[in-house]
Design a protein around this motif. Structure first.
Motif, PDB file in Angstrom:
ATOM      1  N   UNK A 129       1.163  -1.426  -0.093  1.00  0.00           N
ATOM      2  CA  UNK A 129      -0.155  -0.616   0.220  1.00  0.00           C
ATOM      3  C   UNK A 129       0.870   0.889  -0.033  1.00  0.00           C
ATOM      4  N   UNK A 130       1.652   1.413   0.985  1.00  0.00           N
ATOM      5  CA  UNK A 130       2.504   2.463   0.942  1.00  0.00           C
ATOM      6  C   UNK A 130       3.708   2.228  -0.293  1.00  0.00           C
ATOM      7  N   UNK A 131       4.349   1.482  -1.095  1.00  0.00           N
ATOM      8  CA  UNK A 131       5.011   1.733  -2.009  1.00  0.00           C
ATOM      9  C   UNK A 131       3.906   2.114  -3.730  1.00  0.00           C
ATOM     10  N   UNK A 132       2.766   1.960  -3.297  1.00  0.00           N
ATOM     11  CA  UNK A 132       1.768   2.431  -4.454  1.00  0.00           C
ATOM     12  C   UNK A 132       1.186   3.977  -3.905  1.00  0.00           C
ATOM     13  N   UNK A 133       1.614   4.764  -2.454  1.00  0.00           N
ATOM     14  CA  UNK A 133       1.188   5.563  -2.712  1.00  0.00           C
ATOM     15  C   UNK A 133       2.137   6.692  -2.639  1.00  0.00           C
ATOM     16  N   UNK A 134       3.398   6.298  -2.450  1.00  0.00           N
ATOM     17  CA  UNK A 134       4.571   6.730  -3.039  1.00  0.00           C
ATOM     18  C   UNK A 134       4.763   7.075  -4.437  1.00  0.00           C
ATOM     19  N   UNK A 135       4.146   6.955  -5.371  1.00  0.00           N
ATOM     20  CA  UNK A 135       3.640   6.971  -6.703  1.00  0.00           C
ATOM     21  C   UNK A 135       2.598   7.671  -6.600  1.00  0.00           C
ATOM     22  N   UNK A 136       1.635   7.891  -5.764  1.00  0.00           N
ATOM     23  CA  UNK A 136       0.389   8.701  -5.787  1.00  0.00           C
ATOM     24  C   UNK A 136       0.483  10.427  -5.216  1.00  0.00           C
ATOM     25  N   UNK A 137      -0.085  11.569  -5.598  1.00  0.00           N
ATOM     26  CA  UNK A 137       0.172  12.742  -5.173  1.00  0.00           C
ATOM     27  C   UNK A 137      -1.202  12.334  -4.865  1.00  0.00           C
ATOM     28  N   UNK A 138      -1.339  14.309  -3.328  1.00  0.00           N
ATOM     29  CA  UNK A 138      -2.171  14.684  -3.574  1.00  0.00           C
ATOM     30  C   UNK A 138      -3.333  13.914  -2.826  1.00  0.00           C
ATOM     31  N   UNK A 139      -2.924  12.793  -2.243  1.00  0.00           N
ATOM     32  CA  UNK A 139      -4.227  11.677  -1.590  1.00  0.00           C
ATOM     33  C   UNK A 139      -4.623  12.237   0.064  1.00  0.00           C
ATOM     34  N   UNK A 140      -5.367  11.658   0.607  1.00  0.00           N
ATOM     35  CA  UNK A 140      -6.143  11.820   1.880  1.00  0.00           C
ATOM     36  C   UNK A 140      -6.380  10.852   2.951  1.00  0.00           C
ATOM     37  N   UNK A 141      -5.921  10.485   3.967  1.00  0.00           N
ATOM     38  CA  UNK A 141      -6.353   8.876   4.289  1.00  0.00           C
ATOM     39  C   UNK A 141      -6.589   9.789   5.829  1.00  0.00           C
ATOM     40  N   UNK A 142      -7.961   9.057   6.077  1.00  0.00           N
ATOM     41  CA  UNK A 142      -8.403   9.457   8.006  1.00  0.00           C
ATOM     42  C   UNK A 142      -8.730   8.073   8.638  1.00  0.00           C
ATOM     43  N   UNK A 143      -7.741   7.907   9.644  1.00  0.00           N
ATOM     44  CA  UNK A 143      -7.867   7.449  10.448  1.00  0.00           C
ATOM     45  C   UNK A 143      -8.338   7.519  11.876  1.00  0.00           C
ATOM     46  N   UNK A 144      -9.806   7.499  11.762  1.00  0.00           N
ATOM     47  CA  UNK A 144     -10.764   8.060  13.409  1.00  0.00           C
ATOM     48  C   UNK A 144     -10.548   7.225  14.121  1.00  0.00           C
ATOM     49  N   UNK A 145     -10.666   7.664  15.590  1.00  0.00           N
ATOM     50  CA  UNK A 145     -11.074   7.144  17.184  1.00  0.00           C
ATOM     51  C   UNK A 145      -9.616   6.742  17.405  1.00  0.00           C
ATOM     52  N   UNK A 146      -8.494   6.252  16.756  1.00  0.00           N
ATOM     53  CA  UNK A 146      -7.324   5.247  17.511  1.00  0.00           C
ATOM     54  C   UNK A 146      -6.721   5.352  18.862  1.00  0.00           C
ATOM     55  N   UNK A 147      -8.546   4.998  19.691  1.00  0.00           N
ATOM     56  CA  UNK A 147      -7.850   4.219  20.441  1.00  0.00           C
ATOM     57  C   UNK A 147      -7.033   3.753  21.622  1.00  0.00           C
ATOM     58  N   UNK A 148      -6.879   3.003  20.621  1.00  0.00           N
ATOM     59  CA  UNK A 148      -5.710   1.865  20.964  1.00  0.00           C
ATOM     60  C   UNK A 148      -4.398   2.095  20.459  1.00  0.00           C
ATOM     61  N   UNK A 149      -3.575   3.143  19.748  1.00  0.00           N
ATOM     62  CA  UNK A 149      -2.528   2.822  18.957  1.00  0.00           C
ATOM     63  C   UNK A 149      -1.856   1.945  18.656  1.00  0.00           C
ATOM     64  N   UNK A 150      -1.513   1.018  19.340  1.00  0.00           N
ATOM     65  CA  UNK A 150      -0.294  -0.402  19.360  1.00  0.00           C
ATOM     66  C   UNK A 150      -1.273  -1.254  19.029  1.00  0.00           C
ATOM     67  N   UNK A 151      -2.421  -0.857  18.732  1.00  0.00           N
ATOM     68  CA  UNK A 151      -3.245  -2.227  17.746  1.00  0.00           C
ATOM     69  C   UNK A 151      -3.088  -1.480  16.772  1.00  0.00           C
ATOM     70  N   UNK A 152      -2.077  -0.546  15.781  1.00  0.00           N
ATOM     71  CA  UNK A 152      -2.395  -0.984  14.567  1.00  0.00           C
ATOM     72  C   UNK A 152      -1.328  -0.754  14.321  1.00  0.00           C
ATOM     73  N   UNK A 153      -0.868  -2.099  13.486  1.00  0.00           N
ATOM     74  CA  UNK A 153       0.046  -3.019  12.772  1.00  0.00           C
ATOM     75  C   UNK A 153       0.714  -2.541  11.919  1.00  0.00           C
ATOM     76  N   UNK A 154       1.049  -3.523  11.297  1.00  0.00           N
ATOM     77  CA  UNK A 154       1.732  -4.990  11.216  1.00  0.00           C
ATOM     78  C   UNK A 154       2.757  -5.088  12.602  1.00  0.00           C
ATOM     79  N   UNK A 155       2.169  -6.366  12.921  1.00  0.00           N
ATOM     80  CA  UNK A 155       3.524  -6.489  14.307  1.00  0.00           C
ATOM     81  C   UNK A 155       3.029  -5.557  15.370  1.00  0.00           C
TER      82      UNK A 155
END
Length: 397
Positions: free
Chosen positions: A7-33
């Motif tokens: 996903x991030x390799x593809x985003x490196x080829x694209x401009x002006x994108x917006x990604x919203x990740x809402x209500x990250x109450x537990x940041x440690x669970x945003x994986x992977x790993x």
């Protein structure tokens, strides 16, 4: 290649994108790993040709890393909060009345939404901003402190209910090992809605009130966790100069304080906890008044708003020692030139002595004289002169 890397390799080829990740109450669970978010190797990476917007209760730089732009969202301004209420319930009153209610709710969007939703329902008992604000004093538990049956099973419900929303953060803190975070928050909520000197929140106070083992490190961690999740604020302090350092302060948002205080089990642990608070307030005043020079003045000013309630509780329990505590602190405030805080205590001491001792006790004359001097220092010369004249008449009599 892993999915996240693709996903991030593809985003490196694209401009002006917006990604919203809402209500990250537990940041440690945003994986992977299990790696830290700040490492930038998981789903959240602080680079690319677009904007990654994350909303979270976690406000620490340690969680998000040095490349993140942390934007703290403060409560709404008074007029903006009033506008939210007017939009929700345009027939509930004037702009001034809506703004007054917004001030009472501390500009917290969740509280404003709850009040506006309630007032917009035609069958609600309270139909105006003024009536709702007045009812909060007697019916807080029903209006904003009410439980929701689905909150325990559904975090989305908890986020929308004032009574439950902070439980998400407190539960997370407990899971992360901050076992004293909830009781420390509850202790702070039992104090007055004013800044508290950090030196009052000692391991001894926590242990005496809650019966839980508490070390200095435990209390430090609890306060840090509450601050990390935005449940506790640390307003700046002004030192009196001459090398005296400022005093660290702790303060709760008024709605966080109200909800927390109203959700404590009554009459216990409240009575036990308040008894511990009163004992440690007395110790704090003894310590401050025993300091040399100006060292104790900043702490004395912070303690002052919490002492009238201490006097009220002590009077209900038949103890008069609290009056001496207020008198000692008032003397320190006089030396510090903190006339407004001194005046608050002098008025309460006089009123309590008049009630207990009657109008002709010699201590009444002393308290009245002290109050008159404080009024004179504040520039209220006519009121001071009237009290001195009354004292003179009584002494002659």
């Amino acid at each position: 290649m892993s999915l996240v890397d693709a996903v991030w390799e593809h985003l490196a080829t694209v401009k002006r994108w917006l990604i919203i990740v809402d209500n990250v109450d537990t940041p440690t669970r945003i994986g992977p790993g299990s790696g830290p978010l700040a490492a930038g190797r998981g789903w959240l990476r602080p680079h690319g040709g677009g904007v990654l917007l994350v909303t979270s209760r976690d406000t620490t730089r340690q969680t998000w890393g040095p490349d993140a732009d942390l934007i703290h969202l403060p409560p709404l301004a008074d007029n903006e909060g009033g506008a939210v209420l007017l939009d929700a319930a345009p027939h509930a009153g004037t702009a001034a009345e809506a703004e007054s209610l917004a001030v009472r709710l501390g500009g917290l969007p969740l509280g404003l939404n709850a009040a506006g939703t309630y007032l917009s329902v035609p069958t609600s008992r309270h139909r105006t901003f003024s009536a709702y604000q007045h009812a909060l004093e007697a019916e807080f538990a029903d209006l904003l402190g009410a439980e929701h049956p689905g909150a325990a099973a559904d975090p989305e419900v908890s986020r929308r209910v004032v009574r439950h929303t902070w439980d998400l953060s407190l539960d997370q803190l407990h899971q992360d090992g901050y076992t004293l975070a909830r009781p420390v928050l509850q202790l702070l909520a039992l104090l007055e809605p004013a800044p508290v000197p950090r030196t009052l929140m000692t391991p001894e106070l926590v242990a005496d009130a809650t019966g839980l083992p508490a070390t200095a490190a435990d209390v430090d961690a609890a306060l840090a966790g509450l601050h990390q999740y935005g449940l506790l604020h640390t307003p700046g302090a002004t030192a009196p100069g001459d090398g005296v350092p400022p005093v660290n302060q702790l303060q709760l948002h008024p709605l966080v304080r109200d909800v927390t205080a109203h959700t404590l089990t009554r009459p216990e642990p409240t009575n036990t906890w308040l008894a511990a608070i009163d004992e440690h307030l007395t110790r704090a005043v003894d310590m401050v008044t025993g300091m040399s020079g100006r060292t104790g003045w900043p702490t004395a000013r912070l303690l002052a708003p919490h002492l009238p309630a201490h006097l009220d509780r002590s009077t209900q329990n038949g103890s008069s020692t609290a009056r001496d505590t207020l008198g000692d602190l008032a003397g320190a405030l006089n030396a510090a030139g903190a006339t407004s805080e001194e005046l608050l205590l002098r008025r309460r001491i006089l009123a309590d002595r008049e009630r207990v001792l009657g109008p002709d006790h010699p201590d009444i004359l002393t308290s009245r004289n002290n109050l008159a001097n404080a009024l004179d220092d504040l520039g209220e010369h006519r009121q001071a002169a009237d009290l001195h004249q009354r004292n003179l008449t009584d002494r002659e009599r």
